[in-house]
Design a protein around this motif. Structure first.
Motif, PDB file in Angstrom:
ATOM      1  N   ALA A  12     -20.143  21.309  -3.015  1.00  0.00           N
ATOM      2  CA  ALA A  12     -19.831  21.991  -3.821  1.00  0.00           C
ATOM      3  C   ALA A  12     -18.715  23.630  -4.039  1.00  0.00           C
ATOM      4  N   ASP A  15     -14.883  21.305  -3.599  1.00  0.00           N
ATOM      5  CA  ASP A  15     -14.953  20.752  -4.181  1.00  0.00           C
ATOM      6  C   ASP A  15     -14.180  22.424  -5.345  1.00  0.00           C
ATOM      7  N   ARG A  38     -19.210  25.792 -10.876  1.00  0.00           N
ATOM      8  CA  ARG A  38     -19.733  23.991 -10.135  1.00  0.00           C
ATOM      9  C   ARG A  38     -21.857  23.966 -10.882  1.00  0.00           C
ATOM     10  N   GLU A  41     -27.505  20.249  -8.222  1.00  0.00           N
ATOM     11  CA  GLU A  41     -27.795  18.960  -8.975  1.00  0.00           C
ATOM     12  C   GLU A  41     -29.455  19.767  -8.924  1.00  0.00           C
ATOM     13  N   GLY A  96     -20.802  20.290 -15.125  1.00  0.00           N
ATOM     14  CA  GLY A  96     -20.999  19.716 -14.062  1.00  0.00           C
ATOM     15  C   GLY A  96     -19.681  20.902 -13.314  1.00  0.00           C
ATOM     16  N   ARG A 180     -17.894  16.895 -15.822  1.00  0.00           N
ATOM     17  CA  ARG A 180     -19.605  16.323 -15.766  1.00  0.00           C
ATOM     18  C   ARG A 180     -19.790  16.596 -14.261  1.00  0.00           C
ATOM     19  N   ASP A 181     -18.358  16.289 -13.647  1.00  0.00           N
ATOM     20  CA  ASP A 181     -18.156  16.688 -12.417  1.00  0.00           C
ATOM     21  C   ASP A 181     -16.682  17.371 -12.179  1.00  0.00           C
TER      22      ASP A 181
END
Length: 205
Positions: A12, A15, A38, A41, A96, A180-181
């Protein structure tokens, strides 16, 4: 924290660092502007530390907050606008990643146009946004007046949640985009910024 959780956090943070560098490269996060987050999960939220230049982020510049936006580690300080991130995560569990930038096009367009929304129509790139399959369509991008009281601003944004496929603008401030990501959030941000730049060029005619 176990090794699986450690790896999730590291990915994360990577990212966010990568997205910050990309946004800085495009001129969308000048000085210490903007914030990026971010969701992991396991439900934890990673977000940029307040006051960091997004083009020079390190993993230590990413902190953990709870769903209400409170830092999990004493002394960590998240952006004052964190509530606008957590609001989106609370509204839609499929979200996300959330990105907030301060581009020239978003800032200027939102100030020179008095309407409560910018309508984007006829552009091929509209297909980057959820639910769009053709350029023969239009998308309404809401513009909310800026407010230093973020909790109050969040209540103004709230009625439009779920109806903003391209994100939204804060007048004289910048954009909020999500996906979503992180890859999807970045693609949508790049698409929206391109279209806002096109609209700004058209204003010059």
């Amino acid at each position: 924290m176990n090794s699986v959780a450690d790896r999730g956090w590291s990915l994360a943070a990577q990212d966010i660092v990568r997205a910050g560098a990309r946004m800085d490269q495009r001129g969308w996060v000048p000085a210490t502007a903007g914030n990026l987050s971010r969701r992991l999960e396991d439900g934890r939220i990673a977000i940029t530390r307040s006051g960091c230049h997004k083009g020079f982020l390190a993993q230590d510049d990413v902190i953990e907050i709870d769903p209400e936006g409170r830092p999990r580690v004493a002394g960590d300080r998240a952006s004052a606008e964190t509530l606008l991130h957590t609001q989106l995560y609370a509204h839609d569990p499929a979200i996300g990643a959330v990105l907030h930038g301060h581009s020239v096009a978003a800032t200027v367009l939102s100030m020179i146009l008095a309407e409560p929304a910018i309508r984007l129509a006829g552009y091929e790139l509209l297909k980057v946004f959820e639910g769009q399959a053709t350029h023969e369509t239009s998308i309404r991008v809401p513009v909310f007046d800026n407010d230093q009281d973020i909790a109050r601003l969040a209540t103004v944004v709230a009625p439009s949640l779920g109806t903003m496929p391209a994100g939204y603008l804060i007048r004289g401030h910048g954009v909020y985009v999500w996906g979503r990501d992180m890859d999807m959030a970045l693609a949508r941000l790049e698409g929206l910024e391109f279209l806002l730049a096109c609209e700004l060029e058209r204003q010059k005619r």
